[in-house]
Design an enzyme around this catalytic site. Structure first.
Site, mmCIF file in Angstrom:
data_model
loop_
_atom_site.group_PDB
_atom_site.id
_atom_site.type_symbol
_atom_site.label_atom_id
_atom_site.label_comp_id
_atom_site.label_asym_id
_atom_site.label_seq_id
_atom_site.Cartn_x
_atom_site.Cartn_y
_atom_site.Cartn_z
ATOM 1 N N THR A 242 0.860 -1.178 0.000
ATOM 2 C CA THR A 242 0.000 0.000 0.000
ATOM 3 C C THR A 242 0.892 1.222 0.000
ATOM 4 O OG1 THR A 242 -1.658 -1.156 1.313
ATOM 5 C CG2 THR A 242 -1.745 1.219 1.414
ATOM 6 N N THR A 293 -0.432 1.290 6.634
ATOM 7 C CA THR A 293 -0.152 0.146 5.763
ATOM 8 C C THR A 293 0.057 -1.065 6.662
ATOM 9 O OG1 THR A 293 2.247 0.529 5.744
ATOM 10 C CG2 THR A 293 0.990 1.581 4.012
ATOM 11 N N GLY A 296 -4.635 -5.184 7.043
ATOM 12 C CA GLY A 296 -5.836 -4.359 6.906
ATOM 13 C C GLY A 296 -6.970 -4.761 7.824
HETATM 14 N N1 ASP Z 1 -3.537 -2.526 4.389
HETATM 15 C C1 ASP Z 1 -3.604 -3.084 3.080
HETATM 16 C C2 ASP Z 1 -4.755 -4.037 3.003
HETATM 17 O O1 ASP Z 1 -4.969 -4.780 3.940
HETATM 18 C C3 ASP Z 1 -2.383 -3.808 2.665
HETATM 19 C C4 ASP Z 1 -1.068 -3.191 3.056
HETATM 20 O O2 ASP Z 1 -1.030 -2.118 3.582
HETATM 21 O O3 ASP Z 1 -0.016 -3.767 2.815
HETATM 22 O O4 ASP Z 1 -5.403 -4.091 1.993
#
Ligand code: ASP
Length: 414
Positions: A242, A293, A296
């Protein structure tokens, strides 16, 4: 570089497993560098994959550009980069091989928000979220409706699945089960009978076999030699990825945006925290902005970005506000470190006066890949985050080291 985490688990992790929340508390009390710096503005803070795009965005912000437009200039970089498999073009697809993207944004000066979830075929979903904010009376659009809206306001439809991401997905598909029709069939000269007795070999040897087989299949699928280990890694441990960016100008206006392709090989329709206003991103013009990030699902349950901004409203520093949100994730598991070692989270926090912090649950994925935030306040730099726990998050299940001849020359893309 080895794909296993085992070699990187430091004694510090073991210590933190044993002492759990007490260790977390004492570690988090250290004042981070960023909290002790004089606050400056304008300033941009972003996830580390935004580093290369900060110069241009900072020049734009400094010359009077809108704060949300400036933040989008940063996140658009990885969205447009086919080699960044965590967002936009080239993002790793869902379990059906389709790239689905999530994004949200908040514009402090006008106190508005926009969001899109599970969007296919449109690369710059950060801008689609902004368009929802600017061109509709809604805040969130998802799926096919969001895609049709994007096309209606002028975004081109394009194939987001790059050849490399498609091959990694195919490798994942083949690896997924030996009880389906994906992968070489029994007529293939390289076909191997399913393992009959897992007990016949030590677990570590089985993992070595699996890595070797995957590596050979990656070669057969045409994945370039230097990316083969990275592909194997993604198949064994589907990554998340992300980018968040918050921007503050010299007038004190503040905005934030988060964009992602989410969790690799996710169920179609899965939305993580990134499109959720208050989880992946939250901005309040009176207080500041935060983004996330990492895992999630965990962040949604603590409404991480909103929690952080509200903590700052009640007087916490950016660092304290972020550490408190991380502790809520820990609380949701009653401090059970056997589970928490497989969770990770990084928060990017910017207060309205320019004070900022980057905090994370763990120090990073490995000793060589610590969590970092990217900052530009006239000087562009990367700073290591302040972790709640000493040590490195782990992948599940653990595997032994990769044979050295496979590890050498491989690109480690995490
Ligand atoms: N937070 C993001 C999700 O769960 C993924 C990430 O940040 O790496 O979609």
């Amino acid at each position: 570089m080895s794909i296993t985490r085992r070699g990187f688990i430091e004694s510090a992790v073991v210590a933190s497993l044993a002492t759990s929340l007490n260790a977390a508390d004492s570690n988090a009390q250290d004042t981070p560098k960023s909290d002790s710096r004089p606050a400056k503005r304008p300033i941009l803070i972003s996830a580390h994959n935004g580093f290369n795009y900060l110069d241009d965005a900072f020049a734009y912000l400094k010359s009077g550009g809108d704060t949300l437009d400036s933040a989008i200039r940063v996140v658009k970089g990885p969205e447009n980069d086919p080699n960044d498999t965590s967002v936009g073009l080239g993002g790793l697809p869902n379990e059906e091989g389709v790239v689905e993207l999530d994004a949200c944004c908040m514009h402090g000066p006008t106190r508005r928000a926009g969001s899109v979830g599970a969007v296919r075929n449109i690369k710059n979903v950060s801008m689609v979220a902004q368009a929802v904010m600017q061109h509709t009376g809604h805040v969130m659009l998802v799926g096919e409706g969001a895609e049709r809206f994007a096309v209606a306001v002028g975004f081109p439809r394009e194939n987001l699945l790059t050849d490399r991401s498609r091959k990694i997905w195919l490798l994942w598909k083949e690896n997924h089960s030996n009880e389906d029709w994906w992968g070489p069939g029994i007529a293939d000269p390289n076909w191997k009978p399913p393992r009959t007795s897992p007990e016949a070999k030590p677990q570590a040897d089985l993992w070595q076999d699996r890595i070797l087989q995957l590596h050979a299949r990656a070669a057969a699928l045409g994945i370039e030699p230097e990316f083969r280990m990275a592909a194997v890694r993604r198949v064994l441990f589907p990554p998340t990825g992300t980018i968040h960016c918050s921007a503050l100008n010299d007038k004190g206006e503040i905005s934030g945006v988060t964009t992602t392709s989410g969790l690799a090989f996710k169920l179609p329709g899965r939305c993580g925290d990134s499109p959720i206003i208050g989880a992946g991103c939250y901005t309040d013009q009176d207080i500041g902005s935060a983004g996330a990030t990492g895992s999630g699902e965990e962040n949604i349950k603590v409404a991480g970005a909103h929690t952080i901004v509200e903590n700052m409203r009640r007087g916490m520093s950016p660092h304290e506000a972020g550490i408190d949100a991380l502790k809520r994730i820990v609380r949701n598991y009653n401090g059970d470190m056997t589970r928490l070692k497989f969770v990770d989270m990084t928060y990017y926090i910017l207060r309205k006066d320019g004070a900022y912090a980057g905090v994370s649950l763990w120090q990073g994925y490995t000793k060589d890949t610590p969590h970092k935030i990217a900052v530009h306040d006239g000087t562009r730099r990367a700073e290591v985050t302040t972790p709640l726990f000493q040590g490195y998050s782990e992948e599940f299940p653990r595997v032994p080291d990769v044979p050295p001849d496979l590890a050498k020359d491989s690109v480690y893309l995490k």
